[in-house]
Scaffold this active site. Structure first.
Site, PDB file in Angstrom:
ATOM      1  N   ARG A  65      27.074  30.241  47.185  1.00 60.92           N
ATOM      2  CA  ARG A  65      26.823  29.573  48.459  1.00 60.92           C
ATOM      3  C   ARG A  65      25.381  29.067  48.477  1.00 60.92           C
ATOM      4  O   ARG A  65      24.469  29.770  48.030  1.00 60.92           O
ATOM      5  CB  ARG A  65      27.003  30.550  49.631  1.00 60.92           C
ATOM      6  CG  ARG A  65      28.440  30.818  50.021  1.00 60.92           C
ATOM      7  CD  ARG A  65      29.090  29.629  50.727  1.00 60.92           C
ATOM      8  NE  ARG A  65      30.438  29.912  51.158  1.00 60.92           N
ATOM      9  CZ  ARG A  65      31.546  29.661  50.443  1.00 60.92           C
ATOM     10  NH1 ARG A  65      31.464  29.089  49.254  1.00 60.92           N
ATOM     11  NH2 ARG A  65      32.734  29.965  50.915  1.00 60.92           N
ATOM     12  N   GLU A 110      25.847  21.420  53.344  1.00 63.59           N
ATOM     13  CA  GLU A 110      26.827  20.482  52.759  1.00 63.59           C
ATOM     14  C   GLU A 110      27.493  19.644  53.840  1.00 63.59           C
ATOM     15  O   GLU A 110      27.695  20.144  54.942  1.00 63.59           O
ATOM     16  CB  GLU A 110      27.884  21.294  51.992  1.00 63.59           C
ATOM     17  CG  GLU A 110      27.289  21.993  50.792  1.00 63.59           C
ATOM     18  CD  GLU A 110      28.279  22.923  50.096  1.00 63.59           C
ATOM     19  OE1 GLU A 110      29.494  22.844  50.372  1.00 63.59           O
ATOM     20  OE2 GLU A 110      27.832  23.732  49.286  1.00 63.59           O
ATOM     21  N   HIS A 156      30.111  20.709  45.286  1.00 62.11           N
ATOM     22  CA  HIS A 156      30.942  21.885  45.596  1.00 62.11           C
ATOM     23  C   HIS A 156      32.358  21.710  45.034  1.00 62.11           C
ATOM     24  O   HIS A 156      33.321  21.569  45.781  1.00 62.11           O
ATOM     25  CB  HIS A 156      30.978  22.120  47.115  1.00 62.11           C
ATOM     26  CG  HIS A 156      31.432  23.516  47.473  1.00 62.11           C
ATOM     27  ND1 HIS A 156      30.990  24.177  48.583  1.00 62.11           N
ATOM     28  CD2 HIS A 156      32.297  24.364  46.869  1.00 62.11           C
ATOM     29  CE1 HIS A 156      31.555  25.376  48.655  1.00 62.11           C
ATOM     30  NE2 HIS A 156      32.357  25.498  47.616  1.00 62.11           N
TER      31      HIS A 156
HETATM   32  C1  8YV Z   1      36.331  25.688  48.032  1.00 60.08           C
HETATM   33  C2  8YV Z   1      34.891  27.831  48.333  1.00 60.08           C
HETATM   34  O1  8YV Z   1      35.649  24.530  47.626  1.00 60.08           O
HETATM   35  O2  8YV Z   1      36.378  29.546  47.729  1.00 60.08           O
HETATM   36  C3  8YV Z   1      35.419  29.211  48.407  1.00 60.08           C
HETATM   37  O3  8YV Z   1      34.880  30.012  49.180  1.00 60.08           O
HETATM   38  O4  8YV Z   1      33.905  27.537  48.911  1.00 60.08           O
HETATM   39  C4  8YV Z   1      35.557  26.816  47.464  1.00 60.08           C
HETATM   40  O5  8YV Z   1      36.407  27.339  46.538  1.00 60.08           O
HETATM   41  C5  8YV Z   1      36.702  25.525  49.402  1.00 60.08           C
HETATM   42  O6  8YV Z   1      37.067  26.686  50.038  1.00 60.08           O
HETATM   43  C6  8YV Z   1      37.833  24.503  49.467  1.00 60.08           C
HETATM   44  O7  8YV Z   1      38.367  24.438  50.669  1.00 60.08           O
END
Ligand code: 8YV
Length: 316
Positions: free
Chosen positions: A235, A264, A282
């Site tokens: 993160r 983001e 991301h």
């Molecule tokens: C995804 C993420 O890009 O798993 C997570 O916590 O941040 C990423 O895998 C995101 O959740 C896609 O919706």
């Protein structure tokens, strides 16, 4: 009547979208110009929410959904959901635990190699036509940093941290890690992040960000040192970004590769022109295979909760 769900972020796999539409009445919040009015119109009927790991859901929005039963996170991080509040309200929160481990670890290693070996810089060099035109081919490009054998420090030895460690071990990298406590893994534990940074050539962030604190500050970057590289696939808020920019500008670290940012989809513009960074929007879990698996888990968790069954990936 089909259960109604509010979808806060898109799902890019067509067959998952079809399944969602067959099973539920899907309200695409992210497509609405007037989100406030849209929520007022549908709030009472919403029984489920679908959201992304980074997007999460604000406490204020949860508060507007009186009949909400489940928040299905299409991701593994639940730091953007107020879990305590959800628990108090009796709302279940699910995540796609285990579905994206391999992809995220793959990208961590990809970023490490991309950064150290200057892959993006080399790509830009060839595309710009500089290779063919420079008097001494390759002369304008500095020599790269060898990856095999680098001392790798991993912050967060959960599923992703372990998968990163396995891969780094295959490159002959000695591995140490930090976490809340020592774990049963064949790598050296370092309780103090500063010490871990000091003894690492590459620091890879794979920690949860539930506490919301910037673990990597200027001091940690200085400990990593002028020959050290930072990789973040966890993160953005784990890193103090102004401190990172200052450390790069001062030559206090050798480079950074970032898939995630604090704000983001905005990434700090100060990074855009730098050759000592590799930037990604991301995308660590963004493969067809993983996003399909994640989508299947989202669908299954909604179906289970609405049927009164315990869903897979239940966090709260
Ligand atoms: C995804 C993420 O890009 O798993 C997570 O916590 O941040 C990423 O895998 C995101 O959740 C896609 O919706």
């Amino acid at each position: 009547m089909k259960p109604e769900v509010l979808q806060l972020s898109p799902i890019l796999i067509p067959q998952i979208r079809e399944q969602l539409e067959q099973l539920f009445t899907v309200h695409c919040y992210y497509e609405q110009a007037d989100k406030d009015a849209y929520v007022s119109q549908h709030a009472d009927n919403i029984r489920g929410v679908i959201t992304g790991g980074h997007t999460g859901i604000s406490q204020a929005l949860i508060a507007r959904l009186p009949n909400l039963e489940v928040i299905a996170v299409n991701g593994v991080g639940t730091d953007a959901v107020d879990l305590a509040y959800a628990r108090d309200r009796g709302i279940q929160v699910t995540a796609t635990i285990g579905a994206l481990t391999e992809d995220v670890a793959d990208l961590a290693i990809g970023l490490l190699i991309g950064l150290c070996r200057g892959i993006c810089t080399g790509d830009r060099f060839v595309r710009a036509g500089h290779w063919a035109t420079s008097a001494t081919p390759l002369a304008p490009l500095p020599l790269a940093r060898q990856v095999s054998g680098m001392r790798v420090g991993i912050v967060g030895m959960g599923r992703v941290g372990r998968a990163v460690a396995q891969r780094a071990a295959a490159f002959g990298c000695p591995i140490r890690y930090t976490d809340l406590q020592a774990l049963e893994v064949p790598y050296g534990f370092e309780a103090d992040l500063l010490q871990l940074a000091k003894g690492s050539d590459a620091l890879i962030l794979a920690a949860a960000a539930d506490k919301g604190e910037a673990l990597v500050n200027r001091e940690v970057l200085q400990a990593l040192g002028a020959q050290g590289y930072l990789i973040n696939i966890a993160r953005g808020k784990l890193v103090d970004e102004p401190a990172l920019i200052a450390a790069l500008e001062a030559g206090e670290i050798a480079g950074a590769a970032l898939d995630v940012f604090a704000d983001e989809p905005r990434a700090p513009e100060a990074l855009f022109e730098r050759e000592d960074v590799v930037l990604q929007p991301h995308r660590a879990s963004a493969t067809v295979q993983t996003r399909t698996r994640m989508g299947e888990m989202v669908v299954a968790s909604l179906v289970d909760v609405f049927a009164g069954r315990k869903p897979q990936g239940l966090v709260v």
